[in-house]
Write a protein that holds these residues in place. Structure first.
Motif, PDB file in Angstrom:
ATOM      1  N   THR A  57      -8.420  -8.211  -1.472  1.00 59.86           N
ATOM      2  CA  THR A  57      -8.374  -6.812  -1.888  1.00 59.86           C
ATOM      3  C   THR A  57      -9.636  -6.515  -2.675  1.00 59.86           C
ATOM      4  OG1 THR A  57      -5.964  -6.826  -2.001  1.00 59.86           O
ATOM      5  CG2 THR A  57      -7.092  -5.101  -3.228  1.00 59.86           C
ATOM      6  N   ASP A  79      -4.074  -5.312  -8.759  1.00 60.30           N
ATOM      7  CA  ASP A  79      -4.851  -6.201  -7.886  1.00 60.30           C
ATOM      8  C   ASP A  79      -6.166  -6.581  -8.548  1.00 60.30           C
ATOM      9  OD1 ASP A  79      -3.272  -6.282  -5.255  1.00 60.30           O
ATOM     10  OD2 ASP A  79      -3.321  -4.156  -5.746  1.00 60.30           O
ATOM     11  N   GLU A  90       0.831  -1.199   0.000  1.00 65.66           N
ATOM     12  CA  GLU A  90       0.000   0.000   0.000  1.00 65.66           C
ATOM     13  C   GLU A  90       0.868   1.253   0.000  1.00 65.66           C
ATOM     14  OE1 GLU A  90      -2.732  -0.092   3.273  1.00 65.66           O
ATOM     15  OE2 GLU A  90      -3.984  -1.631   2.330  1.00 65.66           O
ATOM     16  N   GLU A  97     -10.541  -0.625  -1.550  1.00 68.70           N
ATOM     17  CA  GLU A  97      -9.203  -0.567  -0.970  1.00 68.70           C
ATOM     18  C   GLU A  97      -8.148  -0.189  -2.013  1.00 68.70           C
ATOM     19  OE1 GLU A  97      -9.339  -3.799   2.572  1.00 68.70           O
ATOM     20  OE2 GLU A  97      -9.393  -4.650   0.549  1.00 68.70           O
ATOM     21  N   THR A  98      -8.611   0.247  -3.183  1.00 72.56           N
ATOM     22  CA  THR A  98      -7.690   0.487  -4.287  1.00 72.56           C
ATOM     23  C   THR A  98      -7.819   1.897  -4.858  1.00 72.56           C
ATOM     24  OG1 THR A  98      -9.255  -0.270  -5.964  1.00 72.56           O
ATOM     25  CG2 THR A  98      -7.820  -1.954  -4.986  1.00 72.56           C
ATOM     26  N   ARG A 100      -3.917  -1.573  -4.842  1.00 74.35           N
ATOM     27  CA  ARG A 100      -4.231  -1.462  -3.427  1.00 74.35           C
ATOM     28  C   ARG A 100      -3.491  -0.269  -2.821  1.00 74.35           C
ATOM     29  NH1 ARG A 100      -5.812  -5.440   0.418  1.00 74.35           N
ATOM     30  NH2 ARG A 100      -5.585  -4.474   2.436  1.00 74.35           N
TER      31      ARG A 100
END
Length: 129
Positions: free
Chosen positions: A94, A66, A39, A98-99, A84
């Motif tokens: 994922t 991802d 991240e 969250e991206t 991510r």
């Protein structure tokens, strides 16, 4: 003294050539990082991207996405690569929330981020509650 200077300069020249070659051919391997490190890595390098960058250079820098999607639009086909960048849930997966989406048209980086996704794909990235 002149001989020592020549040796030092030759050593520096060899070092410079090797360092340049490594920097030009090195490909990051973010897949080997933990999810927390990845991240941070993704946020750091996404912030350095420039519009118009080629998809291949982004993939070489960030590694495989991802999640990915493809969309048709009036202006041409759009490829979205999701990387991510923020932790939401500890569920081992994922998810899109969250991206950060990177939007490409004709293999060139068109835009990135949630608002860019909504503008270019025509739907919100995250459903409203």
């Amino acid at each position: 003294m002149a001989k020592a200077l020549k040796i030092v300069l030759a050593g520096f020249a060899v070092y410079a050539v090797v360092a340049f070659a490594i920097l030009q051919t090195y490909t990051a391997n973010p897949e080997s990082l933990s999810w927390q490190e990845r991240e941070i890595f993704n946020r750091k390098y996404i912030s350095r991207l420039e519009l118009g960058e080629r998809k291949e250079s982004v993939l070489r820098l960030l590694g495989p996405p991802d999640i990915s999607e493809a969309h048709e639009s009036d202006q041409g086909d759009i490829l979205v690569l999701f990387y991510r960048t923020q932790h939401v849930r500890s569920d081992g997966m994922t998810t899109r929330d969250e991206t950060t989406p990177l939007i490409f048209r004709e293999d060139r980086l068109l835009a990135w981020g949630e608002s860019a996704y909504t503008r270019h794909v025509g739907e919100p990235l995250r459903p409203t509650p």
